[in-house]
Design an enzyme around this catalytic site. Structure first.
Site, PDB file in Angstrom:
ATOM      1  N   THR A 123      57.295  38.102 135.654  1.00 49.43           N
ATOM      2  CA  THR A 123      57.457  39.504 135.273  1.00 49.43           C
ATOM      3  C   THR A 123      56.403  40.328 136.000  1.00 49.43           C
ATOM      4  O   THR A 123      55.324  39.826 136.286  1.00 49.43           O
ATOM      5  CB  THR A 123      57.225  39.598 133.751  1.00 49.43           C
ATOM      6  OG1 THR A 123      58.341  39.013 133.112  1.00 49.43           O
ATOM      7  CG2 THR A 123      57.049  41.014 133.273  1.00 49.43           C
TER       8      THR A 123
ATOM      9  N   GLY B 246      54.399  37.470 129.385  1.00 49.14           N
ATOM     10  CA  GLY B 246      54.267  36.246 128.596  1.00 49.14           C
ATOM     11  C   GLY B 246      55.513  36.051 127.758  1.00 49.14           C
ATOM     12  O   GLY B 246      56.538  36.696 127.996  1.00 49.14           O
TER      13      GLY B 246
HETATM   14  N1  ASP Z   1      57.651  38.969 128.739  1.00 47.77           N
HETATM   15  C1  ASP Z   1      58.836  38.603 129.465  1.00 47.77           C
HETATM   16  C2  ASP Z   1      59.950  38.384 128.482  1.00 47.77           C
HETATM   17  O1  ASP Z   1      59.746  37.766 127.469  1.00 47.77           O
HETATM   18  C3  ASP Z   1      58.679  37.372 130.302  1.00 47.77           C
HETATM   19  C4  ASP Z   1      57.466  37.331 131.207  1.00 47.77           C
HETATM   20  O2  ASP Z   1      56.527  38.084 131.020  1.00 47.77           O
HETATM   21  O3  ASP Z   1      57.454  36.494 132.145  1.00 47.77           O
HETATM   22  O4  ASP Z   1      61.055  38.782 128.762  1.00 47.77           O
END
Ligand code: ASP
Length: 310
Positions: free
Chosen positions: A177, A229
């Site tokens: 992300t 996350g």
């Molecule tokens: N926070 C994002 C989600 O849960 C994933 C990530 O940060 O990699 O969609």
């Protein structure tokens, strides 16, 4: 004129030095540096924090290395559904989109929702229809396809997991992300986050990245935050807004607030990940409880850092 700063992240997860080749590492560093420069160039010309975070996130969305835009992960039905949000700390205006398909730059669409609609949050078909009406760029499915991502999906399906991008396979972690936060020369703050979510997520699932207060928050009075996350605990913790509250109501510094949320509150509910933040004095903090987080910041006092591991 106050100190201006931009900070970015390209996702958190089980990222270890041993899973990297020098070439891969160099590609990540270049991508992070390019995104920092894209945002910094705007701040340097006395531009708005809002434009700087959008520019940095677009740069990362266009890079296949990251789980956002072009590099978005697969859902359990083999599609790409993206979430993004942006917030202006000057007046708390905000725009979000969730579960959108085929949009080249979801952060651009979130920005357009903020600027051109009566609403804050549009999802799915309605958001795509709004995108068409406003001349937002679309891409065919092939644009979002990559073989390694597809392999990631097959692997995750086999074990029936839903995985954080960087944590699919301890020896093969590639993406994340993306997000940016900035403080401009006038002390305005802004934050933006964009993601393809988690590999093998149920179609229709929305994570924290598009939720104002959870994955993204900006308020000139306190801070600008962008998270990455495991989205579900970040939503439950209202993570980004909680840092702002700790600063506003308890007088915490940015770094103390972020440490409390990431290292205490999130860890207690298995919230693996991290966040980046800036305050209105141009201080930046980058905090994570995972093995690594792709990250960097650049301030007008000449401080610049780009790192991946702890
Ligand atoms: N926070 C994002 C989600 O849960 C994933 C990530 O940060 O990699 O969609």
């Amino acid at each position: 004129m106050s100190k201006f700063t931009i900070a970015i992240h390209g996702g958190a997860g089980t990222i270890s030095k041993k899973s990297m080749t020098p070439e891969k590492e160099a590609a990540y560093f270049k991508a992070l540096n390019d995104a920092l420069d894209a945002g910094y160039r705007i701040l340097e010309k006395k531009g708005d924090a809002l434009d700087a975070v959008k520019a940095a996130v677009i740069e990362l969305e266009n890079n296949i290395l990251f789980n956002a835009g072009k590099g978005s992960v697969f859902t359990n039905t083999g599609t790409h559904e993206m979430d993004a949000s942006i917030m202006d700390g000057k007046d708390l205006s905000a725009g979000s989109v969730a579960a959108v398909k085929n949009i080249r730059n979801p952060v651009e669409l979130a920005y357009t929702v903020m600027k051109k609609s009566e609403h804050v949050f549009l999802i799915g078909n309605g958001a795509e229809e709004f995108a068409k009406q406003n001349g937002i760029a679309f891409e065919p499915d092939e644009y979002f396809y990559s073989e390694f991502r597809h392999k990631q999906l097959l692997k995750t399906k086999k074990s029936n997991e839903i995985a954080l991008d960087h944590s699919v396979d301890p020896d093969d972690k590639k993406f994340g992300t993306v997000g940016a936060v900035a403080c401009d020369v006038n002390g305005n703050l802004a934050a933006a986050t964009s993601t393809g979510g988690m590999t093998n997520k149920q179609f229709g699932r929305v994570g924290d990245s598009s939720i104002i207060g959870a994955g993204t928050y900006a308020n000139n009075k306190t801070c600008a935050i962008s998270c990455t996350g495991h989205g579900e605990p970040f939503i439950k913790a209202v993570a980004a807004y909680d840092v702002s509250c700790l600063m506003e109501y308890k007088g915490f510094s940015l770094e103390k607030g972020m440490n409390k949320v990431v290292m205490k509150k999130l860890l207690k509910i298995d919230g693996e990940g991290g966040m980046i933040g800036v305050d209105a004095k141009g201080n930046a903090a980058l905090v994570f409880n995972s093995k690594g987080m792709y990250r960097g910041f650049y301030s007008s006092d000449g401080k610049r850092e780009v790192s991946i591991y702890k």
